[in-house]
Design a protein around this motif. Sequence first.
Motif, PDB file in Angstrom:
ATOM      1  N   ARG A  28       0.834  -1.209   0.000  1.00  0.00           N
ATOM      2  CA  ARG A  28       0.000   0.000   0.000  1.00  0.00           C
ATOM      3  C   ARG A  28       0.867   1.256   0.000  1.00  0.00           C
ATOM      4  O   ARG A  28       0.591   2.222  -0.717  1.00  0.00           O
ATOM      5  CB  ARG A  28      -0.886   0.027   1.238  1.00  0.00           C
ATOM      6  N   MET A  33       1.433   3.958  -3.061  1.00  0.00           N
ATOM      7  CA  MET A  33       1.124   5.373  -2.896  1.00  0.00           C
ATOM      8  C   MET A  33       2.328   6.243  -3.254  1.00  0.00           C
ATOM      9  O   MET A  33       2.178   7.265  -3.938  1.00  0.00           O
ATOM     10  CB  MET A  33       0.660   5.659  -1.474  1.00  0.00           C
ATOM     11  N   VAL A  89      -1.624   2.380   7.186  1.00  0.00           N
ATOM     12  CA  VAL A  89      -2.586   3.472   7.017  1.00  0.00           C
ATOM     13  C   VAL A  89      -2.087   4.754   7.674  1.00  0.00           C
ATOM     14  O   VAL A  89      -2.286   5.849   7.139  1.00  0.00           O
ATOM     15  CB  VAL A  89      -3.980   3.056   7.513  1.00  0.00           C
ATOM     16  N   MET A 118       0.296   6.099   5.118  1.00  0.00           N
ATOM     17  CA  MET A 118      -0.422   6.666   3.971  1.00  0.00           C
ATOM     18  C   MET A 118      -1.056   8.010   4.328  1.00  0.00           C
ATOM     19  O   MET A 118      -1.020   8.951   3.538  1.00  0.00           O
ATOM     20  CB  MET A 118      -1.488   5.680   3.477  1.00  0.00           C
ATOM     21  N   THR A 119      -1.632   8.096   5.522  1.00  0.00           N
ATOM     22  CA  THR A 119      -2.249   9.352   5.958  1.00  0.00           C
ATOM     23  C   THR A 119      -1.196  10.442   6.090  1.00  0.00           C
ATOM     24  O   THR A 119      -1.405  11.584   5.654  1.00  0.00           O
ATOM     25  CB  THR A 119      -3.008   9.139   7.278  1.00  0.00           C
ATOM     26  N   GLY A 159      -0.208  11.498   2.532  1.00  0.00           N
ATOM     27  CA  GLY A 159      -1.262  12.290   1.905  1.00  0.00           C
ATOM     28  C   GLY A 159      -1.295  13.704   2.442  1.00  0.00           C
ATOM     29  O   GLY A 159      -1.373  14.675   1.682  1.00  0.00           O
ATOM     30  N   PHE A 203      -4.101  12.609  -2.703  1.00  0.00           N
ATOM     31  CA  PHE A 203      -4.940  11.454  -2.389  1.00  0.00           C
ATOM     32  C   PHE A 203      -5.658  11.588  -1.053  1.00  0.00           C
ATOM     33  O   PHE A 203      -5.990  10.595  -0.409  1.00  0.00           O
ATOM     34  CB  PHE A 203      -4.113  10.153  -2.436  1.00  0.00           C
ATOM     35  N   THR A 204      -5.892  12.830  -0.649  1.00  0.00           N
ATOM     36  CA  THR A 204      -6.584  13.069   0.612  1.00  0.00           C
ATOM     37  C   THR A 204      -7.304  14.403   0.565  1.00  0.00           C
ATOM     38  O   THR A 204      -6.951  15.280  -0.234  1.00  0.00           O
ATOM     39  CB  THR A 204      -5.574  13.042   1.786  1.00  0.00           C
ATOM     40  N   THR A 258     -12.048   4.951   5.337  1.00  0.00           N
ATOM     41  CA  THR A 258     -10.808   4.265   5.689  1.00  0.00           C
ATOM     42  C   THR A 258     -11.038   3.329   6.867  1.00  0.00           C
ATOM     43  O   THR A 258     -10.643   2.150   6.831  1.00  0.00           O
ATOM     44  CB  THR A 258      -9.702   5.290   6.023  1.00  0.00           C
ATOM     45  N   THR A 285      -8.579   8.506  -3.626  1.00  0.00           N
ATOM     46  CA  THR A 285      -8.110   8.851  -2.290  1.00  0.00           C
ATOM     47  C   THR A 285      -7.526   7.603  -1.621  1.00  0.00           C
ATOM     48  O   THR A 285      -7.608   6.489  -2.169  1.00  0.00           O
ATOM     49  CB  THR A 285      -9.248   9.426  -1.418  1.00  0.00           C
ATOM     50  N   ILE A 286      -6.981   7.788  -0.451  1.00  0.00           N
ATOM     51  CA  ILE A 286      -6.371   6.687   0.296  1.00  0.00           C
ATOM     52  C   ILE A 286      -7.301   5.470   0.407  1.00  0.00           C
ATOM     53  O   ILE A 286      -6.852   4.337   0.208  1.00  0.00           O
ATOM     54  CB  ILE A 286      -5.901   7.186   1.679  1.00  0.00           C
TER      55      ILE A 286
END
Length: 195
Positions: free
Chosen positions: A14, A18, A61, A64-65, A68, A74-75, A90, A150-151
Amino acid sequence: MYEVIGTRASRALRVLWMLEEMNVPYTHTACAARSDAAFAANPSGKIPAMRVDAELITDSVAIMTFLGDKHSMFTHPAGTVQRARQDALTLQILDDIDGVLWATARHTFILPEEHRIPAIKIPMKWEYARNLARLSVAMQGPFLMGDDMTIPDMLLAHCMRWAEVAKFPDPDEKLADFKARMEAREAFQRAVAMP
């Protein structure tokens, strides 16, 4: 510079995906969970982890957050209703899809054999199919939230790939098309080609 720690045959995919989508420079240390490199990055030995200068971030996650927010990609911006909706999606995917797959994996090959309950896969497959159908109904366009990826889209596509390998029920046509489009992306193809 970012360093992603973990093999692509894990939730590290993931993060790698990204970063490839973002075209942000990074290095990749491919290693398995509970390896020396994994323990050096995370006391639990879990992967992925990401080194940001001298700091470490764990959990796919969370990484990824962070990415982003840091790169505004992507957010939706923090503090907006759209971001709250994104975060809700999410968390829904983590609870209803990822959690079901992880519980099944634990009882298939992760837990010591004497603690596994192989029959758990039967209700988990039913729950996965039910929860996936709810996401299909809620999908608002080519992506979960409409026209922009988005994520949650990357998260769901990764989980659906995992479910396919684990021989879970197939998605409906709408989500099958979504998965195919996500996996056809050049950034995804680069990420799955990594060690």
